[in-house]
Design an enzyme around this catalytic site. Structure first.
Site, PDB file in Angstrom:
ATOM      1  N   SER A 178      11.061 -42.335 -28.682  1.00 14.57           N
ATOM      2  CA  SER A 178       9.832 -42.862 -28.087  1.00 14.57           C
ATOM      3  C   SER A 178       8.749 -42.895 -29.158  1.00 14.57           C
ATOM      4  O   SER A 178       8.967 -42.511 -30.312  1.00 14.57           O
ATOM      5  CB  SER A 178       9.386 -41.985 -26.912  1.00 14.57           C
ATOM      6  OG  SER A 178       9.030 -40.686 -27.374  1.00 14.57           O
ATOM      7  N   LYS A 179       7.566 -43.350 -28.760  1.00 13.75           N
ATOM      8  CA  LYS A 179       6.474 -43.509 -29.721  1.00 13.75           C
ATOM      9  C   LYS A 179       6.091 -42.204 -30.395  1.00 13.75           C
ATOM     10  O   LYS A 179       5.583 -42.211 -31.520  1.00 13.75           O
ATOM     11  CB  LYS A 179       5.248 -44.111 -29.023  1.00 13.75           C
ATOM     12  CG  LYS A 179       5.420 -45.587 -28.666  1.00 13.75           C
ATOM     13  CD  LYS A 179       4.158 -46.144 -28.041  1.00 13.75           C
ATOM     14  CE  LYS A 179       4.316 -47.617 -27.716  1.00 13.75           C
ATOM     15  NZ  LYS A 179       3.099 -48.182 -27.080  1.00 13.75           N
ATOM     16  N   ARG A 180       6.333 -41.091 -29.735  1.00 16.65           N
ATOM     17  CA  ARG A 180       5.928 -39.832 -30.356  1.00 16.65           C
ATOM     18  C   ARG A 180       6.793 -39.495 -31.585  1.00 16.65           C
ATOM     19  O   ARG A 180       6.432 -38.654 -32.389  1.00 16.65           O
ATOM     20  CB  ARG A 180       5.979 -38.685 -29.347  1.00 16.65           C
ATOM     21  CG  ARG A 180       7.362 -38.225 -28.944  1.00 16.65           C
ATOM     22  CD  ARG A 180       7.266 -36.972 -28.068  1.00 16.65           C
ATOM     23  NE  ARG A 180       8.553 -36.452 -27.693  1.00 16.65           N
ATOM     24  CZ  ARG A 180       9.273 -36.878 -26.665  1.00 16.65           C
ATOM     25  NH1 ARG A 180       8.803 -37.871 -25.917  1.00 16.65           N
ATOM     26  NH2 ARG A 180      10.455 -36.355 -26.381  1.00 16.65           N
ATOM     27  N   GLY A 182       7.494 -41.825 -33.767  1.00 17.24           N
ATOM     28  CA  GLY A 182       7.157 -42.847 -34.758  1.00 17.24           C
ATOM     29  C   GLY A 182       7.254 -44.214 -34.113  1.00 17.24           C
ATOM     30  O   GLY A 182       7.398 -44.342 -32.893  1.00 17.24           O
TER      31      GLY A 182
END
Length: 471
Positions: free
Chosen positions: A239-241, A243
């Site tokens: 996920s975005k966390r 990268g």
């Protein structure tokens, strides 16, 4: 054996995820290897979340990584009558039925079943009511088999058995007339003659729901394969966390498309210990048996290393072409327009060992563009001093005597000046480097001069001398 036909079928509800690109890549490689057909299909029946911007992002991302499609892009919203007509066939054959249960009733029954430890699936209340002309809101449900097993010989996971007793009578047409995912995807795969459905294993539970629909309509059942997920370093779903997860974000960060393809194919597939593959090698060597059954972990450091290798080994002209949009984005449009593609490729050769991304390369190439140079103030104060001014002046005069740049002649003249002044090479080289590039780190000094050319080298030396005289 019939011609291999595979598809990539993203939902346009956001950017193109790198997990989606990997799924598309594996399908594309298989199609190219088998001289088959690769189809792009946009599954946009979710009207509340699908957007034209997302469709454009999908197409842009696919083009960037070079995954060309043979048919499409098809959009499900343009095929609605096909889904409805096949739903009606199932109704006519007694393999589907109208359901008039209200949403709040279904939710209440689901909670009641869960409280009793029972399956939360639809209880079949309308299954045998034989409603032919329901009034009000009515959805069409598929009569799923309730006995026996559905067998999936998965290309990646092997044989999997599903108990039909737990299968739900899923809705195939909503009360608003829109088809559901599990129904429309079957119709599309059947009518497009898809031979192999390869997708993420988050779809594995959909497969036993879809196979009976193929069978009920008399369509051949395709081969199925389910790819394990891509995980972050903490083993959670990527996920975005962890990268960037959008494929185009990696273009903006200065990654080469071939490096991304090479990295993504190695996320879950291997061929011995080989790390670097050309596209042709990937096509020749790809096989489902070498796709791993466990989830792959995304490693940004490995991707960065791979990108650096591609920058070093790719044709400089290709790297230069990919670099141009980033140079323009850095405000260097006029400087880029003033040089030839060959010159830019030459500058790539000069700095390719030092840059791991094209964004870094912009910073390395910047000093060689344009006439003037911007000095790092600390470097200028340290090396462009009044004491070095006469030495730089002597060097300028020697270089100016040569009508054209010659590495051999200029290097000889440089060494001669150093010897005459009784100095060490670095005592002269660093001031010259700052004069020519504005900074203390650069590739080899005479390689820099070759890229700058005679006239700009002399011009920048003169300005370095002027700066030294003012210090």
């Amino acid at each position: 054996m019939s011609q291999v036909r595979v598809r990539f079928a993203p939902s346009p509800t956001g950017f193109l995820h790198i997990g989606g690109v990997r799924t598309a890549l594996f399908n594309w490689l298989f199609a190219r290897q088998q001289k088959g057909v690769f189809i792009l299909r946009i599954e946009d029946t979710d009207q509340s979340r699908s957007t034209d911007e997302s469709i454009e992002a999908i197409i842009e991302g696919m083009k960037w990584v070079g995954l060309d499609w043979d048919e499409g892009p098809f959009r499900q919203t343009e095929r609605m009558e096909l889904y409805r007509s096949h739903a009606m066939k199932l109704l006519e054959r007694g393999q589907a039925y109208w359901c008039v249960c209200k949403a709040e009733e279904l939710e209440a029954r689901r909670k009641e079943a869960e409280a009793k430890g029972l399956s939360p699936k639809y209880d079949g209340r309308c299954r045998d009511r034989n409603l032919t002309n329901p009034t009000g809101d009515a959805a069409l449900r598929f009569k799923a088999p309730q006995e026996g097993e559905t067998i999936v010989d998965d290309l990646i996971k092997g044989r999997i058995l599903f108990d039909n007793q737990v299968q739900d009578d899923l809705i195939i047409l909503r009360s608003n007339g829109y088809p559901t995912y599990n129904f429309s995807v079957v119709i599309d795969d059947a009518l497009m003659n898809i031979t192999h459905v390869v997708r993420g294993d988050d779809h594995l539970t959909n497969t036993p729901r879809q196979i009976p629909i193929f069978q009920a309509l008399g369509f051949p059942v395709p081969h199925f394969g389910h790819l394990p997920m891509i995980l972050g370093s903490d083993k959670a779903r990527l996920s975005k966390r962890h990268g960037a997860t959008s494929i185009m974000a990696y273009k903006d960060m200065g990654y080469l498309p071939d490096a991304m393809v090479n990295y993504l194919v190695r996320l879950g597939w291997s061929h011995g210990d080989q790390e670097l593959f050309s596209r042709q090698e990937l096509i020749e060597k790809f096989s489902w048996k070498n796709v791993q059954t466990s989830a792959a972990v995304f490693n940004p450091d490995k991707l960065l290393w791979l990108n650096a290798e591609y920058i070093k080994t790719s044709p400089p002209s290709e790297v230069a072409q990919a670099l141009v949009p980033l140079l323009n984005g850095a405000g260097l449009q006029e400087e880029v327009q003033a040089v030839s593609p060959d010159w830019l490729a030459q500058s790539v050769v000069l700095v390719k060992e030092r840059a791991k991304t094209l964004v870094e390369m912009v910073d390395w190439v910047r000093p060689y563009l344009g006439q003037a140079v911007t000095y790092d103030e600390e470097a200028a104060k340290k090396f462009l001093t009044p004491a070095i001014e006469p030495v730089l002046g002597k060097l300028l005069a020697r270089f100016a005597d040569f009508p054209a740049f010659s590495k051999q002649q200029w290097e000889g003249a440089f060494k001669q000046v150093v010897e005459e002044e009784g100095m060490k090479m670095g005592q002269v080289a660093q001031p010259v480097r700052v004069a020519l590039t504005g900074r203390t780190a650069s590739p080899g000094l005479f390689e820099v001069m070759e890229v700058l050319g005679r006239d700009r080298t002399l011009l920048r030396l003169r300005r370095g001398i002027e700066r030294a005289s003012r210090s």
